[in-house]
Scaffold this motif. Sequence first.
Motif, PDB file in Angstrom:
ATOM      1  N   HIS A   7      -9.811   9.805   2.619  1.00 25.17           N
ATOM      2  CA  HIS A   7      -8.788   8.803   2.914  1.00 25.17           C
ATOM      3  C   HIS A   7      -9.471   7.474   3.158  1.00 25.17           C
ATOM      4  O   HIS A   7     -10.407   7.380   3.917  1.00 25.17           O
ATOM      5  CB  HIS A   7      -7.976   9.199   4.142  1.00 25.17           C
ATOM      6  CG  HIS A   7      -7.062  10.352   3.904  1.00 25.17           C
ATOM      7  ND1 HIS A   7      -5.737  10.195   3.589  1.00 25.17           N
ATOM      8  CD2 HIS A   7      -7.291  11.684   3.915  1.00 25.17           C
ATOM      9  CE1 HIS A   7      -5.187  11.381   3.438  1.00 25.17           C
ATOM     10  NE2 HIS A   7      -6.105  12.296   3.638  1.00 25.17           N
ATOM     11  N   VAL A  55       0.834  -1.206   0.000  1.00 24.59           N
ATOM     12  CA  VAL A  55       0.000   0.000   0.000  1.00 24.59           C
ATOM     13  C   VAL A  55       0.867   1.253   0.000  1.00 24.59           C
ATOM     14  O   VAL A  55       0.579   2.219  -0.712  1.00 24.59           O
ATOM     15  CB  VAL A  55      -0.947  -0.017   1.223  1.00 24.59           C
ATOM     16  CG1 VAL A  55      -1.606   1.355   1.415  1.00 24.59           C
ATOM     17  CG2 VAL A  55      -2.018  -1.082   1.045  1.00 24.59           C
ATOM     18  N   LEU A  60       0.852   6.972  -6.618  1.00 28.26           N
ATOM     19  CA  LEU A  60      -0.303   7.827  -6.860  1.00 28.26           C
ATOM     20  C   LEU A  60       0.036   9.282  -6.571  1.00 28.26           C
ATOM     21  O   LEU A  60      -0.285  10.186  -7.355  1.00 28.26           O
ATOM     22  CB  LEU A  60      -1.482   7.394  -5.992  1.00 28.26           C
ATOM     23  CG  LEU A  60      -2.233   6.124  -6.398  1.00 28.26           C
ATOM     24  CD1 LEU A  60      -3.289   5.784  -5.352  1.00 28.26           C
ATOM     25  CD2 LEU A  60      -2.881   6.302  -7.765  1.00 28.26           C
ATOM     26  N   ASN A  61       0.683   9.514  -5.459  1.00 27.59           N
ATOM     27  CA  ASN A  61       1.029  10.881  -5.090  1.00 27.59           C
ATOM     28  C   ASN A  61       1.982  11.512  -6.102  1.00 27.59           C
ATOM     29  O   ASN A  61       1.895  12.702  -6.399  1.00 27.59           O
ATOM     30  CB  ASN A  61       1.666  10.897  -3.706  1.00 27.59           C
ATOM     31  CG  ASN A  61       2.046  12.291  -3.264  1.00 27.59           C
ATOM     32  OD1 ASN A  61       1.190  13.093  -2.928  1.00 27.59           O
ATOM     33  ND2 ASN A  61       3.331  12.586  -3.295  1.00 27.59           N
ATOM     34  N   ASP A  69      -0.090  10.513   0.888  1.00 23.17           N
ATOM     35  CA  ASP A  69       0.085  11.637  -0.018  1.00 23.17           C
ATOM     36  C   ASP A  69       0.684  12.849   0.659  1.00 23.17           C
ATOM     37  O   ASP A  69       1.567  13.508   0.116  1.00 23.17           O
ATOM     38  CB  ASP A  69      -1.236  12.004  -0.702  1.00 23.17           C
ATOM     39  CG  ASP A  69      -2.338  12.323   0.287  1.00 23.17           C
ATOM     40  OD1 ASP A  69      -2.587  11.503   1.169  1.00 23.17           O
ATOM     41  OD2 ASP A  69      -2.938  13.398   0.155  1.00 23.17           O
ATOM     42  N   ILE A  77      -3.061   6.729   3.736  1.00 20.74           N
ATOM     43  CA  ILE A  77      -2.755   7.461   2.522  1.00 20.74           C
ATOM     44  C   ILE A  77      -1.522   8.299   2.795  1.00 20.74           C
ATOM     45  O   ILE A  77      -1.517   9.145   3.660  1.00 20.74           O
ATOM     46  CB  ILE A  77      -3.924   8.365   2.108  1.00 20.74           C
ATOM     47  CG1 ILE A  77      -5.176   7.539   1.908  1.00 20.74           C
ATOM     48  CG2 ILE A  77      -3.608   9.146   0.869  1.00 20.74           C
ATOM     49  CD1 ILE A  77      -5.121   6.581   0.774  1.00 20.74           C
ATOM     50  N   GLU A 133       0.573   3.959  -3.016  1.00 20.64           N
ATOM     51  CA  GLU A 133       0.117   5.317  -2.737  1.00 20.64           C
ATOM     52  C   GLU A 133       1.214   6.347  -2.961  1.00 20.64           C
ATOM     53  O   GLU A 133       0.936   7.507  -3.272  1.00 20.64           O
ATOM     54  CB  GLU A 133      -0.447   5.371  -1.321  1.00 20.64           C
ATOM     55  CG  GLU A 133      -1.731   4.555  -1.211  1.00 20.64           C
ATOM     56  CD  GLU A 133      -2.298   4.480   0.192  1.00 20.64           C
ATOM     57  OE1 GLU A 133      -1.680   5.060   1.115  1.00 20.64           O
ATOM     58  OE2 GLU A 133      -3.361   3.852   0.362  1.00 20.64           O
ATOM     59  N   SER A 134       2.474   5.937  -2.839  1.00 22.43           N
ATOM     60  CA  SER A 134       3.575   6.825  -3.211  1.00 22.43           C
ATOM     61  C   SER A 134       3.536   7.112  -4.709  1.00 22.43           C
ATOM     62  O   SER A 134       3.750   8.241  -5.155  1.00 22.43           O
ATOM     63  CB  SER A 134       4.914   6.183  -2.834  1.00 22.43           C
ATOM     64  OG  SER A 134       5.036   6.027  -1.451  1.00 22.43           O
ATOM     65  N   TYR A 161      -9.684   5.813  -6.076  1.00 21.25           N
ATOM     66  CA  TYR A 161      -8.882   4.812  -5.374  1.00 21.25           C
ATOM     67  C   TYR A 161      -9.681   4.201  -4.226  1.00 21.25           C
ATOM     68  O   TYR A 161      -9.645   2.992  -3.986  1.00 21.25           O
ATOM     69  CB  TYR A 161      -7.609   5.481  -4.866  1.00 21.25           C
ATOM     70  CG  TYR A 161      -6.706   4.622  -4.016  1.00 21.25           C
ATOM     71  CD1 TYR A 161      -5.924   3.623  -4.582  1.00 21.25           C
ATOM     72  CD2 TYR A 161      -6.592   4.840  -2.648  1.00 21.25           C
ATOM     73  CE1 TYR A 161      -5.075   2.840  -3.801  1.00 21.25           C
ATOM     74  CE2 TYR A 161      -5.744   4.070  -1.862  1.00 21.25           C
ATOM     75  CZ  TYR A 161      -4.988   3.080  -2.449  1.00 21.25           C
ATOM     76  OH  TYR A 161      -4.156   2.316  -1.668  1.00 21.25           O
ATOM     77  N   GLU A 162     -10.413   5.039  -3.529  1.00 17.50           N
ATOM     78  CA  GLU A 162     -11.263   4.578  -2.432  1.00 17.50           C
ATOM     79  C   GLU A 162     -12.350   3.629  -2.938  1.00 17.50           C
ATOM     80  O   GLU A 162     -12.653   2.608  -2.318  1.00 17.50           O
ATOM     81  CB  GLU A 162     -11.885   5.787  -1.749  1.00 17.50           C
ATOM     82  CG  GLU A 162     -12.775   5.470  -0.585  1.00 17.50           C
ATOM     83  CD  GLU A 162     -13.403   6.735  -0.023  1.00 17.50           C
ATOM     84  OE1 GLU A 162     -14.626   6.732   0.180  1.00 17.50           O
ATOM     85  OE2 GLU A 162     -12.674   7.722   0.172  1.00 17.50           O
ATOM     86  N   SER A 198      -6.174   1.666   4.961  1.00 19.14           N
ATOM     87  CA  SER A 198      -4.750   1.872   4.901  1.00 19.14           C
ATOM     88  C   SER A 198      -4.432   3.311   5.163  1.00 19.14           C
ATOM     89  O   SER A 198      -5.285   4.145   5.346  1.00 19.14           O
ATOM     90  CB  SER A 198      -4.222   1.493   3.515  1.00 19.14           C
ATOM     91  OG  SER A 198      -4.799   2.353   2.554  1.00 19.14           O
ATOM     92  N   LEU A 204      -8.099  10.173  -5.648  1.00 19.47           N
ATOM     93  CA  LEU A 204      -8.097   9.405  -4.402  1.00 19.47           C
ATOM     94  C   LEU A 204      -9.491   8.864  -4.099  1.00 19.47           C
ATOM     95  O   LEU A 204      -9.633   7.801  -3.500  1.00 19.47           O
ATOM     96  CB  LEU A 204      -7.589  10.271  -3.247  1.00 19.47           C
ATOM     97  CG  LEU A 204      -6.094  10.601  -3.257  1.00 19.47           C
ATOM     98  CD1 LEU A 204      -5.736  11.497  -2.077  1.00 19.47           C
ATOM     99  CD2 LEU A 204      -5.247   9.341  -3.236  1.00 19.47           C
TER     100      LEU A 204
END
Length: 406
Positions: free
Chosen positions: A390, A115, A122-123, A398, A396, A119-120, A138-139, A394, A135
Motif C-alpha cells: 500500500h 485518489v 484500479l480495483n 481495494d 488504497i 483506486e476504485s 502503482y506504488e 494515500s 498495485l
Amino acid sequence: MAGSKRAITSLNALFIGVSFIFIASGLVVSSAGVLLNDMGASKTQIGLITSFFFIGAITCTIVSHRLISKVGHMRAYAIFTALFAISALLHDMSNNLIFWAILRFMLGFCYYSIVLIVESWLNEKIPNSVRSRVLGFYEIVFYSTFAIGAVIMSMDLSTTKVFLIGTISIILGSIPLNFLKIKSPKIPKAISISLPRIYNIAPLALATSIIAGLTMNGFFSMASLFIITQGYTPAQAGIFIIIGMCGGFMAHTIFGTISDKFGRKLAIILASSIALFACLGFISVNPDIIAQYIIVFFLGFGIFVLYALALARANDIVTDKNAYVEVVRALLFSYLIGSFLSTIIIGFLINQFGFTAFIYYYIVLLAFLIIFAIFQKNVPKEQEVAFTRHSGHSVIFDELNNDNSK
C-alpha cells in the motif's frame, strides 16, 4: 507476469493521468513549508495551515464517496481535478494566512477524492491473481512522480511559478482519463467508525496506523521546514525529501518478504527500529547536509512501510470480511488524524525548541511504537496472509471496494 502487464497496459491512460496529479501533489504539498516561511509565517502557523490539507483529506473520507456515487466517477474526476487546479492557482492571489488555510483544505479534499476515484478504478479492473503486482507498479508511479514534484520544488522557484507549474500538471492529469472507457466502479456504503472497538480487535494495527500518519505525512509536509530552518536552501530541502522517499521505495521491495516470513509484529518493530537509529544518528553526530542525506534514507526506509504493515496486521487479525471493511476504514481515519496532528505538533515544536525538535518528535513516536509492539501478541503463522503493498501517500481502497466490484 503477462497478466499484470496486460492489466497495466489496459490502464495506461489512468496511470499517465494520475502521475501528473502526483507531480502536482509533490510540488504543492512539499513546498508549503518553504513558501510560508518566505512569507514570514511562524513555524506554529506553518504547521496549522499545513494541517488543513489533512482536514480536507479527512472530510473526503466522510463525504466524497456520496458525491461520486451521485454524479459518476468520470464527472467527479473532472470536477475534482478542476477544483484542485483552481485551488492551487489561487494561492498566488493573496498572502493572507486564513485564505491559504482554506485553499490547503480544498487541496487535501480534492487530492484524496481523486485518489479514491483512481483506486476504485484500479480495483475494478485488476484481478486478484495480479493485484499485488499492479498495485506495486502503482506504488512505483507514486514514488517516482511525487519525487519529480519535489525536484521542481528544489529549483527555488517563486510562488507564482510553483503554483502555475502545479496547475498545469493537474490540468494535464485530467486529460488522459477521458480516453479510458470502462464501467465506473461502485462505492461502498459508509460504515460508522468506532476507534475503541477497533482497538479491542486490532490494537497493534491501530497504533501503527496512527504513528504512520504522524511520521509519514509529518515528513512529507514538514521535512522541508526542518532543513531550511537549519539555514539550508529549498534545493537541499527537495533533495532531502527525495532521498527519504527513495529509502521508502526500497523498503517496500524488502519488507514484503520480511513480513511474510517473520510476521507483521517483528516487521513493525524492525522498521521502527531502523527509523529510530536513523534519528539517533541525526542528534549524535551533528551531521552536515551530506550526512543528513545518508541518514534520511534510513529514516524513510523505516517509516514509509508502517501503514502497509498496519493493514497487513489487521488482515491477519480480522477474519470476518464485514468486520475487516470497518477496521480498514478505521485505520484510514486514524492514519489521516495522525497526518493532521503531525503538522500542528511539528510546527509548534520547531517554533518553540528549534529544528532538533523535529528529530525528537520522531524518536518519541518510534520508541513508543516499538515498546507497544513488543507487548502485543503474535499471530499464528497459518493465519497470516500475503503482505499487501500500500502506498503511504494515500489510502488504497481495494479492500473496501472489492466486495462491491466482484
